[in-house]
Enzyme design. Sequence first.
Site, PDB file in Angstrom:
ATOM      1  N   ALA A 205       0.809  -1.230   0.000  1.00 25.57           N
ATOM      2  CA  ALA A 205       0.000   0.000   0.000  1.00 25.57           C
ATOM      3  C   ALA A 205       0.837   1.271   0.000  1.00 25.57           C
ATOM      4  CB  ALA A 205      -0.926  -0.007   1.220  1.00 25.57           C
ATOM      5  N   THR A 242      -5.603 -10.977  13.569  1.00 22.25           N
ATOM      6  CA  THR A 242      -6.707 -10.033  13.372  1.00 22.25           C
ATOM      7  C   THR A 242      -6.295  -8.957  12.373  1.00 22.25           C
ATOM      8  OG1 THR A 242      -7.376 -10.453  15.635  1.00 22.25           O
ATOM      9  CG2 THR A 242      -8.287  -8.484  14.599  1.00 22.25           C
ATOM     10  N   CYS A 330      15.941   1.401   0.855  1.00 25.57           N
ATOM     11  CA  CYS A 330      14.641   1.573   1.482  1.00 25.57           C
ATOM     12  C   CYS A 330      14.986   1.745   2.937  1.00 25.57           C
ATOM     13  CB  CYS A 330      13.797   0.304   1.371  1.00 25.57           C
ATOM     14  SG  CYS A 330      13.275  -0.060  -0.262  1.00 25.57           S
TER      15      CYS A 330
HETATM   16  N1  PLP Z   1       9.270  -5.406  -3.519  1.00 24.96           N
HETATM   17  C1  PLP Z   1       9.720  -4.269  -4.059  1.00 24.96           C
HETATM   18  C2  PLP Z   1      10.051  -4.235  -5.506  1.00 24.96           C
HETATM   19  C3  PLP Z   1       9.865  -3.125  -3.272  1.00 24.96           C
HETATM   20  O1  PLP Z   1      10.335  -2.001  -3.831  1.00 24.96           O
HETATM   21  C4  PLP Z   1       9.547  -3.199  -1.907  1.00 24.96           C
HETATM   22  C5  PLP Z   1       9.737  -2.028  -1.032  1.00 24.96           C
HETATM   23  O2  PLP Z   1      10.612  -1.225  -1.229  1.00 24.96           O
HETATM   24  C6  PLP Z   1       9.066  -4.408  -1.395  1.00 24.96           C
HETATM   25  C7  PLP Z   1       8.945  -5.497  -2.221  1.00 24.96           C
HETATM   26  C8  PLP Z   1       8.712  -4.553   0.052  1.00 24.96           C
HETATM   27  O3  PLP Z   1       7.523  -3.897   0.343  1.00 24.96           O
HETATM   28  P1  PLP Z   1       7.072  -3.656   1.864  1.00 24.96           P
HETATM   29  O4  PLP Z   1       7.710  -2.367   2.270  1.00 24.96           O
HETATM   30  O5  PLP Z   1       5.579  -3.579   1.830  1.00 24.96           O
HETATM   31  O6  PLP Z   1       7.556  -4.811   2.645  1.00 24.96           O
END
Ligand code: PLP
Length: 502
Positions: A205, A242, A330
């Site tokens: 999301a 939940t 990230c």
């Molecule tokens: N897959 C990709 C290509 C992503 O860019 C990311 C997040 O950066 C994820 C998976 C992981 O998503 P989440 O942050 O919902 O775990």
Amino acid sequence: MLFRLRREVYLDNNATTRVSKPVRQKINQVLKTCHGNPSSLYQVARNSAEILAEARRQVAQTINAQDHEIFFTGSATEANNAVLKAIAQLNYPHQTKIVATPIEHSSVISTLDFLATQGVQVDYCPVDAHGRVQLASLETCLDEHTSLLCCMLANNEVGTIQDIPALARLARRHQILFMADCVQALGKMPIDVKALGVDYASFSAHKIHGPKGVGALYIKSGSPFLPLIHGGHQEFGQRAGTEGLHNIAGFATACSQVPNLLQQAHRVRELKHYLIQAFQRLKPDCLIHSPTDDYCLPNTVSVTFPNINNAMLMAMLDYHGIAVSAGSACNTQDDTPSHVLKALGLSEQQARETLRFSCSGDTSITDIKYVIKTLADYFSGAEKIPIHLVTPAQLNENLLFAENIYILDVRFPHERKLAKGLPRSHEASFVAIRKYVKQIPPNKNILVVCEMGYNSSVVAYYLKSKRFKNVSFLLTGLMGWRWYYPELYRRYGGQNVTVLTP
Ligand code: PLP
């Protein structure tokens, strides 16, 4: 004159996006009015169950799935884990091979690393310089032992879009299941899971202006699966716990806005091309890794500026209110050069000179011009660099013990367990650095140190913005210094370290 004003420009939308107003309103409304547990039987619970069902319908509709093919999860990371572990478990010990691309997100790569320790064979197929899978060479990786082929629809670092229908057809021909991580593609290109032909697809999301901490897994009707999380009967018995109803409802609202996001994609792509042309004008030797054709996300530019350390550049941009990312980040806690860039053929040094700019529908041309002007000033030397770089070689015994030096160590707690700090250093938290500012002596020469030299540059620029006069950071971090001066590390590491309290 306009550009002298400091702006806030957020160009890290592949890491996460701003939560939109309709999503915020929906979440607040659900938190306020829907406290019932969707699994209970009375009216207030039935209201919650109805919201859950509506949300499932909305998400399913957005990707052309059926409602019962959508399973809400705590993240896309969880969704990816669930599929890979389920398939590995279901097929053990007969079909123990999983084939993936080397540019998958770490939630796939790390899970595969784990599965490899459990006896699963993991093969990575080759990709070209843009990260595109070569169908012919992929086919040679598939054999009768292969249970799953795993390829993301769009890459998070360079934006490359794969030909998933062709890959899925190939997998079907070999009777192999197919999983596509569609996290980055949602909201940036139309997604139809039936047309893609995949068995599994993951979504998140927070990449589409929804809340963090909620994802969705599409499982094609009839494709095998085993739950990752056991407990109650939630999510048709496939994901216990939940439901975070407010987050799920927020996710669904974000999905309802996807058509608007797609409408903005053309304008966003123009911004991207404007940015690329400016980079090439400012630094003709720069390398653009993102494809410039339609087989790339409209918002993503990955660029190498040769001989310019990306940590330094990112920190400089941050100083000017511009958020971009270096490598895969990230995650501020991962300093290692990106595995994606390495798979594209970049050297470790080039990976450390690469930045990712990722726009969104919120990005304006004024934002982009501000970024270009800031870079132009930096590249031309018009912007006086306000912080200094200390190389590992320069940090010799004399400098370490100099009277007026104040060493600020901003490594993370887990990193501190792995290596001792510099002598006379002061430990503070990277994420809560503003709470420590008052304790840092303004008249000393502040040397900021982290594990590898990324986070320290950000803190150095931050301190500079707080009017500290002399601020520098240690290039390549404690790791680089320890490698350069093993003797000094052995003799003085960990001596007289002060732990600051916020
Ligand atoms: N897959 C990709 C290509 C992503 O860019 C990311 C997040 O950066 C994820 C998976 C992981 O998503 P989440 O942050 O919902 O775990």
